[in-house]
Motif scaffolding. Structure first.
Motif, mmCIF file in Angstrom:
data_model
loop_
_atom_site.group_PDB
_atom_site.id
_atom_site.type_symbol
_atom_site.label_atom_id
_atom_site.label_comp_id
_atom_site.label_asym_id
_atom_site.label_seq_id
_atom_site.Cartn_x
_atom_site.Cartn_y
_atom_site.Cartn_z
ATOM 1 N N UNK A 28 0.825 -1.193 0.000
ATOM 2 C CA UNK A 28 0.000 0.000 0.000
ATOM 3 C C UNK A 28 0.867 1.255 0.000
ATOM 4 N N UNK A 29 1.919 1.245 0.791
ATOM 5 C CA UNK A 29 2.796 2.414 0.856
ATOM 6 C C UNK A 29 3.522 2.633 -0.465
ATOM 7 N N UNK A 30 3.931 1.544 -1.119
ATOM 8 C CA UNK A 30 4.628 1.667 -2.395
ATOM 9 C C UNK A 30 3.732 2.300 -3.457
ATOM 10 N N UNK A 31 2.462 1.966 -3.446
ATOM 11 C CA UNK A 31 1.530 2.548 -4.408
ATOM 12 C C UNK A 31 1.355 4.043 -4.145
ATOM 13 N N UNK A 32 1.258 4.421 -2.875
ATOM 14 C CA UNK A 32 1.117 5.834 -2.522
ATOM 15 C C UNK A 32 2.354 6.630 -2.928
ATOM 16 N N UNK A 33 3.535 6.038 -2.741
ATOM 17 C CA UNK A 33 4.772 6.720 -3.127
ATOM 18 C C UNK A 33 4.839 6.879 -4.645
ATOM 19 N N UNK A 34 4.433 5.854 -5.381
ATOM 20 C CA UNK A 34 4.435 5.956 -6.841
ATOM 21 C C UNK A 34 3.456 7.019 -7.339
ATOM 22 N N UNK A 35 2.287 7.084 -6.740
ATOM 23 C CA UNK A 35 1.317 8.112 -7.120
ATOM 24 C C UNK A 35 1.876 9.493 -6.795
ATOM 25 N N UNK A 36 2.498 9.630 -5.631
ATOM 26 C CA UNK A 36 3.094 10.913 -5.253
ATOM 27 C C UNK A 36 4.232 11.287 -6.195
#
Length: 89
Positions: free
Chosen positions: A1-9
């Protein structure tokens, strides 16, 4: 979940970098270009930190710190030059 948020950011910061590059190139005045360059520095720092979070590496945090210091000095020098047409007093 955190990796997806970082990629979106990272994608959002990349878009912000493109917009600040547009402001840097288009102007219309010199202070607008200085502001665009300063914003590009800030976005680069954010992108480096996010990329370091994604790769779980601390090297990118040190690079972001160096860019932050150079960006601050560069912005101060450019602003001083625009105001007084002289960098060294």
């Amino acid at each position: 979940m955190t990796d997806i948020a970082v990629l979106v950011a990272l994608h959002v910061v990349g878009l912000a970098m493109l917009m600040s590059l547009w402001r840097l190139l288009r102007g219309p005045t010199v202070p607008d270009r200085i502001l665009g360059l300063d914003t590009l520095y800030v976005n680069t720092i954010a992108a480096l930190i996010l990329f370091g979070m994604y790769l779980r590496s601390s090297v990118f945090f040190e690079a972001a710190l160096v860019i932050a210091m150079l960006g601050f000095v560069g912005t101060v020098m450019l602003s001083k030059y625009v105001l007084r047409r002289d960098i060294v007093e």
